[in-house]
Design a protein around this motif. Sequence first.
Motif, short mmCIF file in Angstrom:
data_model
loop_
_atom_site.label_atom_id
_atom_site.label_comp_id
_atom_site.label_asym_id
_atom_site.label_seq_id
_atom_site.Cartn_x
_atom_site.Cartn_y
_atom_site.Cartn_z
N TYR A 166 12.16 49.65 52.39
CA TYR A 166 11.89 50.03 53.77
C TYR A 166 12.86 49.36 54.73
O TYR A 166 13.31 49.97 55.72
CB TYR A 166 10.44 49.66 54.12
CG TYR A 166 10.00 50.08 55.49
CD1 TYR A 166 10.02 51.42 55.87
CD2 TYR A 166 9.55 49.15 56.42
CE1 TYR A 166 9.60 51.81 57.13
CE2 TYR A 166 9.13 49.53 57.68
CZ TYR A 166 9.16 50.85 58.03
OH TYR A 166 8.75 51.24 59.29
N ALA A 188 9.47 55.13 57.51
CA ALA A 188 8.17 55.14 56.81
C ALA A 188 7.82 56.51 56.29
O ALA A 188 7.09 56.64 55.30
CB ALA A 188 7.08 54.62 57.74
N PHE A 196 4.40 52.67 51.53
CA PHE A 196 4.83 53.45 52.69
C PHE A 196 3.63 54.09 53.39
O PHE A 196 3.65 54.26 54.62
CB PHE A 196 5.84 54.51 52.25
CG PHE A 196 7.21 53.96 52.01
CD1 PHE A 196 8.17 53.99 53.01
CD2 PHE A 196 7.55 53.41 50.78
CE1 PHE A 196 9.44 53.50 52.79
CE2 PHE A 196 8.82 52.91 50.56
CZ PHE A 196 9.76 52.94 51.56
N ARG A 197 2.60 54.45 52.63
CA ARG A 197 1.40 55.01 53.28
C ARG A 197 0.71 53.96 54.13
O ARG A 197 0.24 54.27 55.24
CB ARG A 197 0.45 55.55 52.22
CG ARG A 197 0.93 56.83 51.55
CD ARG A 197 -0.23 57.54 50.86
NE ARG A 197 -0.86 56.70 49.85
CZ ARG A 197 -0.52 56.70 48.57
NH1 ARG A 197 0.48 57.49 48.14
NH2 ARG A 197 -1.13 55.93 47.70
N ILE A 199 2.15 51.40 55.57
CA ILE A 199 3.01 51.18 56.74
C ILE A 199 2.84 52.32 57.74
O ILE A 199 2.75 52.10 58.96
CB ILE A 199 4.47 51.03 56.31
CG1 ILE A 199 4.65 49.73 55.51
CG2 ILE A 199 5.39 51.03 57.52
CD1 ILE A 199 6.05 49.56 54.94
N THR A 200 2.78 53.55 57.24
CA THR A 200 2.58 54.70 58.13
C THR A 200 1.24 54.60 58.85
O THR A 200 1.14 54.89 60.05
CB THR A 200 2.65 56.00 57.32
OG1 THR A 200 3.93 56.09 56.68
CG2 THR A 200 2.47 57.20 58.22
N LEU A 217 3.06 46.64 62.62
CA LEU A 217 3.58 45.99 61.42
C LEU A 217 3.16 44.53 61.36
O LEU A 217 2.86 44.00 60.29
CB LEU A 217 5.11 46.08 61.41
CG LEU A 217 5.72 47.46 61.16
CD1 LEU A 217 7.24 47.37 61.17
CD2 LEU A 217 5.23 48.04 59.85
#
Length: 303
Positions: A166, A188, A196-197, A199-200, A217
């Motif tokens: 990322y 993301a 990544f999910r 973070i999204t 974040l």
Amino acid sequence: MTPLAWLIVVGALLGGGLALLVAELRPGPPDLGAALDRLGAGRGSGMAVEPPARRAGAESATPRLDRLGGRLLDLPGLTLPHRELALLGRTPARFMAHKLLFALLGLLIPPYLVVFAALIGTGLSPVVPVIGSLGLAAALWFLPDLVVRSEAKAGRVEYLHGIAAYLELVALERAADCGPAEALVRAAAVGRSAVFRRITDALDRATLARQAPWDGLEALAGELGLTPLQDLADIMRISGTDGAAVYRTLRARARNLRAELLAEDLARANVDSERMVAPGSALVTLMTVLIAFPAVYQMFRGG
């Protein structure tokens, strides 16, 4: 009933209990209501309040196992591995339900063994199953803690690999003249893994709460206990407020993170190699004894 029939009944009950326990320990499908609740964490910032009827419907749709585990969260002296559970995406209520199931399994196994011993004609003192049940229940009560910490250790490594990727993606988005907030969101959206999910989801919560993406974040980094994610939030905050060029900084942080992960992998490989020394030495000793025994035996017998 014949002893064979009793054995079949006892075996069926024990097998059914183990099957139920394994089915509950398997990760289930994501709860849509819980996901919507996480996305709506910022409803206090001008968002509509959830209707009571919807809350009642969500509570009725909660699995019974979670409701049972939720009642155990108020036990005195209870400590929960919150960060480990957050890394694995599990709720404290489900974790407590698993602890209760394991403890009940520990209570039931000794009585099953007593019944089996009685069927084969071996009598046991009543003290044995009582002490065995209490001891096994106490031991199995702490087994989920060990399992969660072990799985979270592996999950943390997976998260760190995802964060390293990322960081690289965010650096590339910044090099393509995307703004700090847009770079975080676009990077993301590239991945489809659990990292990544999460973070999204954190970025979406920050957007709904009318906060900056790096604040989302930072909250996620505090929840999971991941320092590299906190570093990314700090770097992007500086870029968003001061307009600093952070391409080289992001690439350097990603490179350092990959170096740390590689060092941990090498250390783990060295530990595994050292653990293989003892089995190898034991095998060599056993083979030596097997080869030399006939000659030594004949020598002493002939003497």
